[in-house]
Design a protein around this motif. Sequence first.
Motif, PDB file in Angstrom:
ATOM      1  N   PRO A  35       0.799  -1.374  -0.034  1.00  0.00           N
ATOM      2  CA  PRO A  35       0.176  -0.060  -0.141  1.00  0.00           C
ATOM      3  C   PRO A  35       0.814   1.335   0.138  1.00  0.00           C
ATOM      4  CG  PRO A  35      -0.902  -1.488   1.653  1.00  0.00           C
ATOM      5  CD  PRO A  35       0.229  -2.217   1.069  1.00  0.00           C
ATOM      6  N   GLY A  36       0.530   2.141  -0.914  1.00  0.00           N
ATOM      7  CA  GLY A  36       1.286   3.431  -0.879  1.00  0.00           C
ATOM      8  C   GLY A  36       1.296   3.818  -2.239  1.00  0.00           C
TER       9      GLY A  36
ATOM     10  N   PRO B   2     -17.761  -7.140  10.022  1.00  0.00           N
ATOM     11  CA  PRO B   2     -17.207  -5.593  10.145  1.00  0.00           C
ATOM     12  C   PRO B   2     -18.233  -4.641   9.950  1.00  0.00           C
ATOM     13  CG  PRO B   2     -16.684  -6.411   7.915  1.00  0.00           C
ATOM     14  CD  PRO B   2     -17.491  -7.433   8.554  1.00  0.00           C
ATOM     15  N   PHE B  44     -12.268   3.755   5.895  1.00  0.00           N
ATOM     16  CA  PHE B  44     -11.432   3.194   4.703  1.00  0.00           C
ATOM     17  C   PHE B  44     -10.352   2.135   5.139  1.00  0.00           C
ATOM     18  CE2 PHE B  44     -11.237   7.534   2.805  1.00  0.00           C
ATOM     19  CZ  PHE B  44     -12.498   7.345   2.243  1.00  0.00           C
ATOM     20  N   TYR B  46     -11.149  -0.188   7.334  1.00  0.00           N
ATOM     21  CA  TYR B  46     -12.048  -1.314   7.580  1.00  0.00           C
ATOM     22  C   TYR B  46     -12.788  -1.840   5.930  1.00  0.00           C
ATOM     23  CZ  TYR B  46     -12.676  -1.878  12.671  1.00  0.00           C
ATOM     24  OH  TYR B  46     -12.409  -2.181  13.827  1.00  0.00           O
ATOM     25  N   MET B  47     -12.904  -0.974   5.306  1.00  0.00           N
ATOM     26  CA  MET B  47     -13.244  -1.521   3.937  1.00  0.00           C
ATOM     27  C   MET B  47     -12.402  -1.715   2.982  1.00  0.00           C
ATOM     28  SD  MET B  47     -16.657   0.900   3.175  1.00  0.00           S
ATOM     29  CE  MET B  47     -16.202   2.527   3.948  1.00  0.00           C
ATOM     30  N   GLN B  48     -10.901  -2.236   3.580  1.00  0.00           N
ATOM     31  CA  GLN B  48     -10.121  -3.084   2.849  1.00  0.00           C
ATOM     32  C   GLN B  48      -9.555  -2.018   1.749  1.00  0.00           C
ATOM     33  OE1 GLN B  48      -9.055  -5.868   3.589  1.00  0.00           O
ATOM     34  NE2 GLN B  48     -10.526  -6.347   5.257  1.00  0.00           N
ATOM     35  N   ALA B  49      -9.248  -0.808   2.036  1.00  0.00           N
ATOM     36  CA  ALA B  49      -8.633   0.140   1.445  1.00  0.00           C
ATOM     37  C   ALA B  49      -7.428   0.965   1.937  1.00  0.00           C
ATOM     38  CB  ALA B  49      -9.563   1.101   0.743  1.00  0.00           C
ATOM     39  N   PRO B  50      -6.232  -0.065   2.017  1.00  0.00           N
ATOM     40  CA  PRO B  50      -5.213   0.846   3.009  1.00  0.00           C
ATOM     41  C   PRO B  50      -4.755   2.065   2.249  1.00  0.00           C
ATOM     42  CG  PRO B  50      -4.654  -1.437   2.051  1.00  0.00           C
ATOM     43  CD  PRO B  50      -5.878  -1.324   1.783  1.00  0.00           C
ATOM     44  N   ASP B  51      -4.348   1.962   0.952  1.00  0.00           N
ATOM     45  CA  ASP B  51      -3.888   2.810   0.304  1.00  0.00           C
ATOM     46  C   ASP B  51      -4.405   4.222   0.459  1.00  0.00           C
ATOM     47  OD1 ASP B  51      -2.121   1.518  -2.102  1.00  0.00           O
ATOM     48  OD2 ASP B  51      -4.023   0.515  -1.762  1.00  0.00           O
ATOM     49  N   ILE B  52      -5.783   4.405   0.660  1.00  0.00           N
ATOM     50  CA  ILE B  52      -6.620   5.375   0.707  1.00  0.00           C
ATOM     51  C   ILE B  52      -6.619   5.925   2.162  1.00  0.00           C
ATOM     52  CG2 ILE B  52      -8.775   6.487   0.223  1.00  0.00           C
ATOM     53  CD1 ILE B  52      -9.256   4.453  -1.925  1.00  0.00           C
TER      54      ILE B  52
ATOM     55  N   TYR C  46     -17.138  -1.799  -2.089  1.00  0.00           N
ATOM     56  CA  TYR C  46     -16.944  -2.771  -0.896  1.00  0.00           C
ATOM     57  C   TYR C  46     -17.504  -3.911  -1.255  1.00  0.00           C
ATOM     58  CZ  TYR C  46     -16.739  -4.898   3.677  1.00  0.00           C
ATOM     59  OH  TYR C  46     -16.525  -5.865   4.645  1.00  0.00           O
ATOM     60  N   ALA C  52      -7.878  -6.585   0.434  1.00  0.00           N
ATOM     61  CA  ALA C  52      -7.362  -5.326  -0.319  1.00  0.00           C
ATOM     62  C   ALA C  52      -6.668  -5.791  -1.750  1.00  0.00           C
ATOM     63  CB  ALA C  52      -6.464  -4.707   0.874  1.00  0.00           C
ATOM     64  N   GLN C  70     -11.307   2.960  -5.719  1.00  0.00           N
ATOM     65  CA  GLN C  70     -10.021   3.372  -4.917  1.00  0.00           C
ATOM     66  C   GLN C  70      -9.099   4.179  -5.564  1.00  0.00           C
ATOM     67  OE1 GLN C  70      -8.213   0.179  -2.662  1.00  0.00           O
ATOM     68  NE2 GLN C  70     -10.142  -0.810  -2.100  1.00  0.00           N
ATOM     69  N   ILE C  74      -8.140   8.132  -4.583  1.00  0.00           N
ATOM     70  CA  ILE C  74      -6.873   8.550  -4.069  1.00  0.00           C
ATOM     71  C   ILE C  74      -6.534   9.609  -4.616  1.00  0.00           C
ATOM     72  CG2 ILE C  74      -5.599   7.438  -5.616  1.00  0.00           C
ATOM     73  CD1 ILE C  74      -3.858   6.141  -3.402  1.00  0.00           C
ATOM     74  N   ILE C  77      -8.566  12.818  -3.097  1.00  0.00           N
ATOM     75  CA  ILE C  77      -8.258  13.328  -1.837  1.00  0.00           C
ATOM     76  C   ILE C  77      -7.005  14.277  -2.204  1.00  0.00           C
ATOM     77  CG2 ILE C  77      -6.909  12.491   0.265  1.00  0.00           C
ATOM     78  CD1 ILE C  77      -8.468  10.071   0.189  1.00  0.00           C
TER      79      ILE C  77
END
Lengths: 148, 176, 111
Positions: A35-36, B2, B44, B46-52, C46, C52, C70, C74, C77
């Motif tokens: 992630p990133g 979740p 975010f 929790y909804m499986q979006a770690p990038d965001i 979702y 992920a 997503q 990104i 934002i």
Amino acid sequence: MKNGMTLIVRVIARFVSPMIMVFGIYIILHGHLSPGGGFPGGVIIASAFVLLTLSFGKEIAYQKLKESTASVMESAGALIFLILATLGIVFGGWFFLNFLPKGEPFRLISAGFIPLCNIGIGLKVGGGIFAVFLTLILFRLLEKGEGD
Amino acid sequence: MPEIELYLLITLMIVGALVAVHTRYLISAVISLAVVGMALAVAFLYMQAPDIAITQIVVEVLALVILIIAVSIGKEVVDIKGKWETLTIGVTVLFVVIFAIFAYRALADLPPFGSPLMTVSQRYVEEGLKQTGSANLVTSILLDFRAYDTLGEATILFTAILGAFAVLRNIGRKAK
Amino acid sequence: MMFFLCFVLFLIGLYCVLIKKNLLKIVMGIVIMEYSVNLFLITVGYKAGAVAPIVTEGAGKVSFVDPLPQALVITAIVIGIATLALIVALCMRVYDRYKTFDITKIRRLRG
């Protein structure tokens, strides 16, 4: 506020801000594996500069890193991104062609030109956001100076 | 499961937004807005979006700093109590109600929560690693499949920053 | 239900923009609307029980959430922080000109 914050904040900021910058560079370089990517990494690097600016005061930060430097960072990032996109026309025929070899997946050197694009976007986002922050800070400084 | 935590988080966000709208001191409003943003980052995650989630946390901190600069430049720390004009109130209530009705009708056509309609993205998910070699599928969409979006985003970012420079410059303005 | 709660958040921001008289409160309403739209887009993508969208080595075939919203959010934002800085710059210039944030007093033209 003219000399920044207290000694405790300054010492902690001096220790922490290189770590934040290294973390931002890690986020940018590993954008295609974990992630990133360029957007969060660029904002993290900008936030390290923001921490230095807030803790050491505006004048010292302005002497160390002018907004023209940040502008140069932003322009360099945009140029890297556009040149990579245009090289796709030269090598294969269309814009944004991923012309470099894909390599082996799950390694750091893989995925063609995506890491290079991430570096360009990181430079652009970090430079741009830090430049606009510095402009907001300095505007307030000039107004205070005129009022007194 | 979740979903329960998601409903709790969005309730926290709604309460935080109401406090941010209705509180009297501007600094308190800014802090409540930061609560909303941080709860958004956890949602975010929790909804499986770690990038965001990463992006939202960092951007939230910077937005907090920028809004505090904006609050501290003015001498008014208290919200302005104007006269409540009945026409403004009426038009606002009417607009909000009409918007809510149309939103409810539009939301009835969406797929239910938890089972998205993945027609285009199914192909991205299947072919992403093979065609681009990037393990992070979000990055592969962002920089390879849909790189034109990213180019447009870079243009908007450049224009916004140029606009801020042009608005805030002091050269060529008369000092009063 | 989840979608409708996102729209409730949007309506709170809309109410704040329409009815408040302080310029900074209006900026906060715009920020709340932006948050709610981002949350709505992620909520649409979702998928229950999915992970992920990051392929891990040797994990076999697993179900991913939708990566397309997503990738759009990104960028949204980061655009949001830049436009927030632009709005704040405009508010500062207005304060410099009129010495107030009250929108009922920012009516007369001053060159």
